[in-house]
Design an enzyme around this catalytic site. Structure first.
Site, short mmCIF file in Angstrom:
data_model
loop_
_atom_site.label_atom_id
_atom_site.label_comp_id
_atom_site.label_asym_id
_atom_site.label_seq_id
_atom_site.Cartn_x
_atom_site.Cartn_y
_atom_site.Cartn_z
N GLU A 74 0.83 -1.21 0.00
CA GLU A 74 0.00 0.00 0.00
C GLU A 74 0.86 1.26 0.00
O GLU A 74 0.43 2.32 0.45
CB GLU A 74 -0.95 0.01 1.21
N HIS A 92 -2.45 2.06 8.53
CA HIS A 92 -3.55 1.32 7.89
C HIS A 92 -3.63 -0.07 8.52
O HIS A 92 -2.61 -0.76 8.62
CB HIS A 92 -3.30 1.18 6.38
N HIS A 94 -6.40 -3.71 9.45
CA HIS A 94 -7.65 -4.45 9.27
C HIS A 94 -8.21 -4.75 10.65
O HIS A 94 -8.59 -5.88 10.95
CB HIS A 94 -7.41 -5.74 8.49
N HIS A 154 -12.50 -3.80 3.73
CA HIS A 154 -11.04 -3.86 3.78
C HIS A 154 -10.52 -3.51 5.18
O HIS A 154 -9.93 -4.37 5.82
CB HIS A 154 -10.48 -2.92 2.70
ZN LIG Z 1 -5.06 -3.55 3.83
#
Ligand SMILES: [Zn+2]
Length: 215
Positions: A74, A92, A94, A154
């Protein structure tokens, strides 16, 4: 090793996120900026065991400047946040509740004044395939005026002036998602309107809320 202290911060905050249950195994990535250089977690690394020497340093175009491991898939998303918002750090994950909410909500309503820290309501960026420029563009658009966003089906993303702030916002986003889930199981949560959020911000300024001070 270039940027040793920044890389140690990235590794330490990665372990903090893992210990807090925000990342499972290799799912999640974070980065921090010093000037024009960015220290970023490598792709495929277990964040709960990350060490400073595994953190990669890139330039604003994504070229590796130092380090032996390929950066996160990412990376475009992280670089986009630095470009558009001049952030100091990006996280970031999850995380469980944020990801659950990303499956069902169009936005997380501002149900508690602490969420004003994230920009009030938290938008949900439309689903795009991970690691693509399309995902980066959708998430950057969602982040306009916000320091946090959910990413449909996501996870979530936060940014801040420094890594501690960005990580704390990820924890706050997870708390807000869990709060909304619990409240929704009991009834329809009330939300704070614009005037109430503005009044909260005035009160924060007036009282230096959230900081210690001598009596
Ligand atoms: Zn991700």
């Amino acid at each position: 090793m270039m940027l040793r202290s920044l890389r140690e911060q990235v590794a330490g905050q990665a372990r903090r996120l893992a210990a807090a249950g925000m990342v499972v195994g290799t799912a999640g990535n974070l980065s921090a900026r010093q000037g024009d250089l960015i220290a970023v977690t490598p792709t495929g690394a277990r964040l709960g065991e990350l060490r400073a020497e595994q953190v990669t340093v890139v330039d604003p175009a994504g070229a590796v400047v130092d380090g032996t491991l390929a950066p996160t898939s990412e990376l475009d998303l992280h670089l986009g946040v630095y470009r558009r918002f001049r952030a100091g750090a990006v996280v970031h994950t999850h995380a469980p509740m944020a990801t659950a909410m990303s499956l069902v909500l169009d936005e997380l309503p501002c149900v508690h004044y602490q969420l004003v820290e994230l920009g009030g309501t938290v938008p949900v960026a439309p689903y795009r395939t991970f690691g693509t420029p399309e995902l980066a563009e959708a998430v950057l658009d969602a982040l306009e005026g916000h320091t946090a966003a959910l990413m449909a089906n996501h996870g979530g993303i936060t940014h801040g002036a420094d890594l501690d702030t960005a990580v704390t916002r990820t924890l706050l986003l997870e708390w807000g998602c869990e709060l909304y889930w619990r409240a929704s199981s009991l009834g329809t949560p009330r939300t704070l309107d614009r005037a109430q959020r503005d009044e909260y911000e005035r009160q924060v300024t007036a009282t230096a809320y959230g900081t210690t001070r001598p009596v």
